[in-house]
Structure formats: structure tokens, C-alpha cells
Design an enzyme around this catalytic site. Sequence first.
Site, PDB file in Angstrom:
ATOM      1  N   ASN A  16      -4.791  -1.975 -99.347  1.00 48.09           N
ATOM      2  CA  ASN A  16      -4.082  -1.512-100.712  1.00 48.09           C
ATOM      3  C   ASN A  16      -4.323  -0.069-100.929  1.00 48.09           C
ATOM      4  OD1 ASN A  16      -6.520  -3.661-101.175  1.00 48.09           O
ATOM      5  ND2 ASN A  16      -6.422  -2.456-103.103  1.00 48.09           N
ATOM      6  N   ASP A  17      -4.763   0.206-102.182  1.00 48.63           N
ATOM      7  CA  ASP A  17      -4.858   1.368-102.619  1.00 48.63           C
ATOM      8  C   ASP A  17      -5.258   2.688-101.762  1.00 48.63           C
ATOM      9  OD1 ASP A  17      -5.000  -0.363-104.590  1.00 48.63           O
ATOM     10  OD2 ASP A  17      -6.778   0.483-105.622  1.00 48.63           O
ATOM     11  N   GLN A  33      -8.197   1.152 -99.108  1.00 47.58           N
ATOM     12  CA  GLN A  33      -8.964  -0.319 -99.365  1.00 47.58           C
ATOM     13  C   GLN A  33      -8.431  -1.094 -98.222  1.00 47.58           C
ATOM     14  OE1 GLN A  33     -10.596  -1.690-102.741  1.00 47.58           O
ATOM     15  NE2 GLN A  33     -11.123   0.314-101.981  1.00 47.58           N
ATOM     16  N   SER A  77     -12.041   0.897-104.954  1.00 46.97           N
ATOM     17  CA  SER A  77     -11.570   2.294-105.076  1.00 46.97           C
ATOM     18  C   SER A  77     -12.484   3.659-105.510  1.00 46.97           C
ATOM     19  CB  SER A  77     -10.102   2.406-105.562  1.00 46.97           C
ATOM     20  OG  SER A  77      -9.125   1.586-104.860  1.00 46.97           O
ATOM     21  N   ARG A 139     -14.206   0.175-113.006  1.00 44.70           N
ATOM     22  CA  ARG A 139     -14.123   0.331-111.775  1.00 44.70           C
ATOM     23  C   ARG A 139     -13.130   1.884-111.662  1.00 44.70           C
ATOM     24  NH1 ARG A 139     -11.542  -4.374-112.194  1.00 44.70           N
ATOM     25  NH2 ARG A 139      -9.223  -4.455-112.263  1.00 44.70           N
ATOM     26  N   ASP A 140     -13.029   2.279-110.413  1.00 42.73           N
ATOM     27  CA  ASP A 140     -12.004   3.257-109.654  1.00 42.73           C
ATOM     28  C   ASP A 140     -12.518   4.445-110.305  1.00 42.73           C
ATOM     29  OD1 ASP A 140     -11.172   0.940-108.550  1.00 42.73           O
ATOM     30  OD2 ASP A 140      -9.411   0.955-110.138  1.00 42.73           O
ATOM     31  N   GLU A 192      -5.942   0.825-113.969  1.00 40.20           N
ATOM     32  CA  GLU A 192      -7.032   0.784-112.533  1.00 40.20           C
ATOM     33  C   GLU A 192      -6.458   2.237-112.070  1.00 40.20           C
ATOM     34  OE1 GLU A 192      -6.981  -3.375-110.917  1.00 40.20           O
ATOM     35  OE2 GLU A 192      -5.014  -2.885-110.979  1.00 40.20           O
TER      36      GLU A 192
HETATM   37  C1  FRU Z   1      -5.943  -1.681-107.693  1.00 37.34           C
HETATM   38  C2  FRU Z   1      -7.233  -2.265-107.348  1.00 37.34           C
HETATM   39  C3  FRU Z   1      -8.426  -1.775-107.916  1.00 37.34           C
HETATM   40  C4  FRU Z   1      -9.667  -1.915-107.242  1.00 37.34           C
HETATM   41  C5  FRU Z   1      -9.052  -2.378-105.752  1.00 37.34           C
HETATM   42  C6  FRU Z   1      -9.457  -3.352-105.177  1.00 37.34           C
HETATM   43  O1  FRU Z   1      -5.007  -1.990-106.608  1.00 37.34           O
HETATM   44  O2  FRU Z   1      -7.208  -3.586-108.151  1.00 37.34           O
HETATM   45  O3  FRU Z   1      -8.781  -1.481-109.128  1.00 37.34           O
HETATM   46  O4  FRU Z   1     -10.666  -0.944-106.929  1.00 37.34           O
HETATM   47  O5  FRU Z   1      -7.614  -2.652-106.038  1.00 37.34           O
HETATM   48  O6  FRU Z   1      -9.168  -3.575-103.837  1.00 37.34           O
END
Ligand code: FRU
Length: 458
Positions: A16-17, A33, A77, A139-140, A192
Amino acid sequence: MQRQQFHITAETGWINDPNAPVYYKGRYHVFFQYHPYSVEWGPMHWGHVVSDDLVTWERLPVALKPEDKQDKDGCFSGTAIVEKDRLYILYTGVVNENGKCFQRQCLAYSDDGIKFLKHPEPVIGSDEVPEGFSPYDFRDPCVFKKEGRFYMLVASRKGEKSDILLYTSFNLIEWKYVGAVLDYPSSGKMIECPCWNEKAGLMIYSDQFSEPRGSEHLNIHSNFFRQGTLDCNKGKFSTISEGIIDYGFDFYAAQFFANTEKTVMIAWMQMWDRNIPCKKEGFAGMLTLPRYVTVKDGRLLQSPVGLDKYISEKTVIDKHDFKGVIKAEGSVYQLKIDAEKINKFKLYVKKGEGEFTSLYIENGFLVLNRSESGEKIIGAEKDEYSLSGIRKMPLQDAENISLTVISDRFSLEIFCEGKALTSTVYAAENSRGIEIEADALNIKAEIGELSFPVKINS
Ligand code: FRU
């Protein structure tokens, strides 16, 4: 096996991200990710690729694994900063305890951009979340430097809303809370991946469960920009203008590259809560092509990084006062079309036996319809447009357009008037038809087939 040709994906597994995109020691690095062991989301690792030109990528070993006490259940992330030739990464370490998922900010660094050493403790613990904010939605981190000090923005939830928290530090290890920065709340429940670019004066962030706006913003989870100023002493952001970043189905968790001259952005070209047809090919999720970003008169202007040097064959179309259909072929290409005085404009791409994707102008909007595109994609959105496979982008001038379409095996990225519309499309391999159905003056089109000497996904 069917693969994207030049977009970043995992060799196998889930992504993902994009994380910590950064220009470091002469190359562009992108982390992401990554769950290497299945096509489903799972304990998050950081995958890693590197590039000389932001188009062709080479795989590097996994940079972070969830294997230490501060991040044993996931390395979520984060972002990068280059300081005295060393690459630092700030990320969220996740630890599950008594059925609760604690999130804390962690640090890792590297001197070669490949092997990372982790700081043994979180640099901001779950117990350092300010009053009222949740340590389970914290987070992030986005790290940056201003006037000799380091700053970090972290998204956090407060009840049914969320904000972006600002911390400051002199050494990247000890951090002090400054304030919750947003001048007004976002429409969703949890922000996020906030990312601040001081030079551009741009804050971008993703937002879960955000309110729909008209017919243009219908994704339940969406990505926004705010142009403005961030007063790091007061911990306050003042918004000048704002809007959604991308009008398509699949665009989330956008990030700016750190340490670049121009502002470059990359995002996850996928969306939560949808089926992902390429899972059967052994991978799930991909990233967008990086794009340049500027702001003008409060509007975000985006343009894709240059693909011209990868054009192997070019079809040029030049028609004056045209009414009819122009036919061509292609699967992985860059298509540029200019048309003037448009009465009618409809473009079919990825057209084959019983399937096509259409892009047309209607009532001042550029409309994408992927309802007949091939494999069906079902999301959580239940409005009439989403259920009909439609996304719409407003045009300032719907009579004269200059359009760029970037097509990879499973994706379309469309740029017009500096706006962007990005969507995955799972068409059959032999659905290669391109048709321009138009009634317009001066249609100039260039279809550049793209070939890559080194393919990340071969
Ligand atoms: C965004 C998210 C972030 C988190 C990550 C987890 O897509 O939900 O907030 O860090 O993905 O994989």
C-alpha cells in the site's frame, strides 16, 4: 503472468502506501508498505526500490521488518530526511498489547540507503500523545527541518475527528509537543499520511471516511491538499486554498519526495475496501507514476514525470475539422491529444471483445467510465456514479482540451488542465483498441508506445 510494465508493484505480495520517497546520494528511493507473504494486508514491512529517473525502478532488499520490540506488529508509514549525508527514516512502530494496537514514532537510519539500523526505543511513545488524542490512532510521521530545528507532523484521532500534531526536536531523538495544527477539521474521521512541503506551501493528507463533495469527490477514503502556511512556533497551519488531489477511483496516501528541487508526488494507486483483481497474478497494489506538482491561483497543478525517452514507436494523428472515428492500438503508452472547438469528444481505450473503458466530455466534465472495462471492481461507495463505474473531473474549458493519458497494463492516469484522474483498469490482455470519436477542429494526437529496457516487474 500479467504485470504492470513501469509502475512500482511488489514482486509478490501486498503493497500500500509509498513511504519516505527521497532523493539520496544521486538516486531516487521509494519505500512502501509491504506484506511479502501474501496478497492480503498483514504485518507491515518496508519494501524498497530505487531509480535514476523516477520511471524505471530496481528492487532492493526489504528495508524495515517488524521484528523489534518497538515495532513487532508492524512498521507503518513514515518519511525520510537527509542530514549530513545520512538518511533518516521516521516511521510508526505498531505493538499489540492486550488486544490494543499501540502506535508510536520510531527512527531508523542508513549511510548507504540500503541497510537500516533502528534506534532501539520509540522516539515518541504512545504515552506522549496529547490529552484527548488516541495512542491507537497516532501514526504516519512527516519529518522536516526549518531554521535549524527538526519538526514532525503526526496524524491522530480525537473522538470522531482527527488532527495533525506537531512536535519539534534538535536531534531527531528527543521530541517536544508543539500543538495540533489544523485551522479547521477535515471532513473525515481519521487523517493518514500527512505530508508538508515548505517550499511549495502545500500540506497533503489522506482522510478516512470523508464526506462526499458533489459528484467530484465520491471516494470514501480520499486525498486532499491544503495550500497554506505552517507557523512552527505556534504550531498552527493557516489554509489559503484546498481541494481534492485526484478525481479518480484509485489514489491514496500521496507523499512528496524529500530532498528534490522540484516538488514530486507519488501515491498508492489503489483504494481500501475494494476487490483487487490482480491478486490472482500474485500481487496486490501498485504506486502511481511520480508527478510534478505546483500551485497556481490556489489550484494544484500536476504533470507526470517525462516518459518521452521510453517511446519506441509513435503514431501521429493530425486532423483539421474532423467528424468521425480515428482508430489505433496500444496497451502501454502515453497518449497526448489536443482538440479545439469540441462538439463531441469520446475516447475508448483498452477496447476488446465486449469490453472498453471510455473517457468523454459531458456537461463540462471529463468523465471516466470503467463499468465495461473488464474485471469488475466493487467498492464500499454506494452512490449512483460509483455503482456505475464513473468518476468525473470538472473542466474549465470543455471546448478546447489538451489531454495526456498514461496507460499501463492495469492502470490509467489522465491529466488535463493540471488536474488528474487516476484509476486501475483490469482489461483483458488483448483489449488494445484505442478509438477517438470526435467532432472538433484541429485534433492533434500522438500515441507513444512505451518500452523499457529494464523492467521492474518482468
Ligand atoms: C494508510 C495507512 C496508514 C498506515 C498504513 C498501514 O493507507 O492506513 O495510516 O500507516 O496504511 O499499512
